[in-house]
Design an enzyme around this catalytic site. Structure first.
Site, short mmCIF file in Angstrom:
data_model
loop_
_atom_site.label_atom_id
_atom_site.label_comp_id
_atom_site.label_asym_id
_atom_site.label_seq_id
_atom_site.Cartn_x
_atom_site.Cartn_y
_atom_site.Cartn_z
N ASP A 1 8.63 6.21 7.74
CA ASP A 1 8.22 7.52 8.26
C ASP A 1 7.27 8.26 7.32
O ASP A 1 6.83 9.37 7.63
CB ASP A 1 9.47 8.38 8.54
CG ASP A 1 10.30 8.61 7.29
OD1 ASP A 1 9.90 8.13 6.20
OD2 ASP A 1 11.36 9.27 7.39
N GLY A 2 7.00 7.65 6.16
CA GLY A 2 6.09 8.30 5.21
C GLY A 2 6.70 9.49 4.49
O GLY A 2 6.00 10.21 3.78
N GLY B 1 2.59 3.76 1.46
CA GLY B 1 3.11 4.03 2.80
C GLY B 1 3.66 5.44 2.93
O GLY B 1 3.88 5.94 4.03
N ARG B 2 3.90 6.06 1.79
CA ARG B 2 4.39 7.45 1.87
C ARG B 2 3.86 8.28 0.71
O ARG B 2 4.49 9.22 0.26
CB ARG B 2 5.91 7.46 1.87
CG ARG B 2 6.50 6.78 0.65
CD ARG B 2 7.89 7.23 0.47
NE ARG B 2 8.56 6.37 -0.49
CZ ARG B 2 9.76 6.62 -0.92
NH1 ARG B 2 10.42 7.65 -0.48
NH2 ARG B 2 10.31 5.81 -1.79
N ASP C 1 4.36 -4.63 -7.42
CA ASP C 1 3.73 -3.40 -6.93
C ASP C 1 4.29 -2.17 -7.65
O ASP C 1 3.77 -1.07 -7.47
CB ASP C 1 3.92 -3.24 -5.41
CG ASP C 1 5.36 -3.35 -4.99
OD1 ASP C 1 5.99 -4.39 -5.27
OD2 ASP C 1 5.89 -2.40 -4.40
N ASN C 2 5.32 -2.36 -8.45
CA ASN C 2 5.87 -1.25 -9.23
C ASN C 2 5.59 -1.44 -10.71
O ASN C 2 6.29 -0.89 -11.56
CB ASN C 2 7.37 -1.12 -8.99
CG ASN C 2 7.68 -0.72 -7.55
OD1 ASN C 2 6.84 -0.14 -6.87
ND2 ASN C 2 8.88 -1.04 -7.09
N GLY D 1 0.82 -1.21 0.00
CA GLY D 1 0.00 0.00 0.00
C GLY D 1 0.85 1.25 0.00
O GLY D 1 2.07 1.21 0.17
N ARG E 1 3.27 13.79 -8.07
CA ARG E 1 3.36 12.87 -9.20
C ARG E 1 2.02 12.80 -9.92
O ARG E 1 0.96 12.84 -9.29
CB ARG E 1 3.75 11.48 -8.67
CG ARG E 1 3.82 10.42 -9.72
CD ARG E 1 4.66 9.26 -9.26
NE ARG E 1 3.97 8.43 -8.27
CZ ARG E 1 4.49 7.29 -7.80
NH1 ARG E 1 5.68 6.88 -8.20
NH2 ARG E 1 3.83 6.58 -6.92
N ARG F 1 -1.73 -0.96 -9.80
CA ARG F 1 -0.58 -1.82 -10.08
C ARG F 1 -1.03 -3.27 -10.19
O ARG F 1 -2.12 -3.62 -9.73
CB ARG F 1 0.43 -1.69 -8.93
CG ARG F 1 0.81 -0.26 -8.62
CD ARG F 1 0.88 0.01 -7.12
NE ARG F 1 0.97 1.45 -6.84
CZ ARG F 1 2.10 2.13 -6.81
NH1 ARG F 1 3.25 1.51 -6.97
NH2 ARG F 1 2.10 3.44 -6.61
P1 AMP Z 1 9.00 1.34 -3.16
O1 AMP Z 1 10.27 0.60 -2.95
O2 AMP Z 1 9.14 2.82 -3.17
O3 AMP Z 1 8.24 0.84 -4.35
O4 AMP Z 1 8.11 1.04 -1.88
C1 AMP Z 1 7.73 -0.24 -1.46
C2 AMP Z 1 6.76 -0.11 -0.31
O5 AMP Z 1 7.39 0.51 0.81
C3 AMP Z 1 5.53 0.72 -0.60
O6 AMP Z 1 4.45 0.15 0.10
C4 AMP Z 1 5.90 2.07 -0.04
O7 AMP Z 1 4.77 2.84 0.29
C5 AMP Z 1 6.68 1.68 1.19
N1 AMP Z 1 7.64 2.73 1.59
C6 AMP Z 1 8.79 3.07 0.99
N2 AMP Z 1 9.41 4.07 1.64
C7 AMP Z 1 8.64 4.39 2.70
C8 AMP Z 1 8.73 5.33 3.78
N3 AMP Z 1 9.75 6.18 3.89
N4 AMP Z 1 7.73 5.35 4.68
C9 AMP Z 1 6.69 4.50 4.60
N5 AMP Z 1 6.55 3.59 3.64
C10 AMP Z 1 7.50 3.52 2.69
MG MG Z 2 6.61 1.18 -5.21
#
Ligand code: AMP
Ligand code: MG
Length: 492
Positions: free
Chosen positions: A123-124, A90-91, A250-251, A88, A174, A181
């Protein structure tokens, strides 16, 4: 005066389980780093208003605009082959959707805008470096003509985020044709929520594949549609030397846009096994592996759709396999036709594949720069006296000479003039790509010295990747040995 966003939100109208309602967390002292004014205008937004203090507060997540319905989307995903049932946003927070001047619905999402119920340990937030990186690369991809999410704005929050050290916090605004996804489908499938899958599939069809709504088997044609777009996308990535770096499910966007720029990179020298991402230890997402991984991800999507295909499980699997079986042919067609264009060939003949492959093999052996070699080859197509500029890129120039003789003979079969051929080649072989060492230099100037001039200059150069820009000729050059960037980081 208020900043007006003509929101028309449809995702937030889906059932509750699709997302969590959550507002961005206000930040201390927002400051605009960059507004993409042409993109704002295409979205029907007023660029001047977005640059006003109120607009900047919205872009940094300090203020929620009228009509927004902020949500964090739910999704699951296979990360490096391992299934995680709940990821989901997360940030990231989706503010809402607008319909742009071309009539296309676009998500407006803040990335780095604070925690959500999906944040897990995170930390979002986002740090300035990765935000600039995504801004640069996504806009470069758009200018190269490759389907991608876009960057509307980058802001600094005035707060620091803790990574290995304290770094300036930032928010990226963005824009995407959606943020749905493969992992969004997996979220419902892994919960056995067939109704959720159907609602999602219907939403995706009406949003991204509206011409399929009346098809006899809309869910089968949906899978065909996503496969066609992903096959084309993987080919386009290879043709410009792009490595996504984290092709987790998820990407992988069902709209066929490149999404989630993390440890992505462009090839300097041609190496099919190239990996830059520090977290990709096995090379799962290596340059030449990307089409195979795209198919792997699409197979996961097909699994989610089985319940919509047929009540008879075996029949559904047979149908999914038949559709997935089209991927290799679709990818190869797109890739080979792109290679022919890169070589300046207007027609298709037996032997073209071998001609292209032999050139790539010679480049790999010589560690020739991928982008520069094809660009210089475009000049050589116009005027054989410029062969020397290409030969220089090969450790053993004879390999080039032998190959070039075959190439010239092949071109002789076609009626186009050398000038026509060269200009067609320059339209597909970019002079300027977002090279890793340039991005690093931009980030260092911004984070270390609060100097955004290099960021602006790089964006300017990359906005016209296929045009010669004499004042910026240096940007076409590969890194010197001491400038080479061997590792990129996801920056989460
Ligand atoms: P990503 O690697 O950016 O595709 O992120 C993979 C997952 O980790 C997704 O669910 C993101 O929302 C979560 N995520 C990545 N960085 C953070 C962050 N700094 N705080 C909270 N969730 C994160
Ligand atoms: Mg992602």
């Amino acid at each position: 005066m208020t900043v007006h966003f003509p929101f028309q939100n449809t995702y937030a109208a889906l059932p509750e389980g699709f997302f969590a309602r959550v507002a961005p967390t206000p930040v201390a002292a927002p400051r605009l780093v960059k507004l993409n004014r042409p993109l704002a205008a295409r979205l029907g937004l007023d660029p001047d208003m977005l640059e006003s203090p109120e607009g900047v507060e919205i872009l940094a997540g300090k203020r929620v605009p009228n009509g927004a319905d902020p949500i964090a989307m739910a999704y699951a995903g296979h990360q490096f082959g391992y299934f995680v049932p709940q990821l989901g946003d997360g940030r990231a927070i989706l503010l809402g959707e607008v319909v742009d001047l071309d009539g296309v619905r676009r998500d407006i999402q803040l990335k780095g805008s604070g925690p959500t119920p999906f944040s897990r340990q995170g930390d979002g937030r986002a740090a300035l470096g990765p935000v600039l990186r995504e801004y640069i690369v996504s806009e470069a991809m758009a200018a190269l003509g490759i389907p991608t999410t876009r960057s509307l704005a980058a802001t600094i929050t005035g707060e620091s985020v803790m990574r290995e050290t304290a770094l300036p916090g930032a928010v990226l605004t963005r824009v995407a044709s959606s943020h749905i996804r493969v992992g969004t489908f997996q979220y419902f499938a892994s919960r056995g929520d067939t109704e959720g899958i159907k609602r999602l599939a219907d939403h995706v069809i009406s949003r991204h594949y509206p011409h399929l709504a009346d098809a006899e088997h809309p869910y089968h044609t949906l899978l065909e549609g996503v496969i066609a777009r992903q096959a084309d996308l993987a080919a386009r990535w290879l043709l410009v030397g792009f490595i996504h770096g984290v092709m987790n499910t998820d990407n992988t966007s069902v709209s066929g846009e490149t999404i989630d720029y993390g440890p992505c990179a462009f090839l300097d020298h041609y190496d099919p096994a190239a990996v830059f991402s520090s977290i990709d230890e096995q090379g799962r997402y290596a340059y030449a592996n990307q089409p195979r991984i795209a198919l792997w991800n699409l197979t996961r999507l097909a699994e989610c759709l089985l319940s919509l295909f047929s009540d008879d499980k075996d029949q559904a699997v047979d149908q999914a396999q038949a559709i997935l079986g089209d991927f290799p042919g679709k990818f190869t067609d797109a890739y080979q036709s792109g290679l022919r264009q890169k070589l300046g060939l207007f027609s298709r003949r037996d032997g073209d594949e071998a001609l292209a492959q032999d050139f790539l093999d010679a480049m790999a052996k010589a560690k020739a720069d991928f982008t520069l070699t094809f660009r210089r080859l475009s000049d050589a197509a116009e005027d054989a006296s410029r062969d020397n500029n290409v030969r220089q890129l090969f450790a053993d120039p004879l390999t080039y000479d032998e190959w070039a003789a075959r190439w010239r003979q092949r071109m002789g079969d076609e009626a186009q003039t050398p000038a026509e051929r060269a200009s067609a080649m320059r339209a597909v072989n970019p002079a300027y790509i977002p090279r890793n060492h340039r991005i690093e230099a931009v980030i260092q100037a911004a984070v270390g010295r609060d100097d955004f001039a290099p960021f602006e200059e790089l964006l300017t150069v990359l906005s016209k990747p296929y045009e010669e820009q004499p004042p910026f000729a240096d940007y076409a050059a590969p890194p010197k040995p001491d400038q080479r960037v061997l590792r990129t980081f996801c920056g989460t």
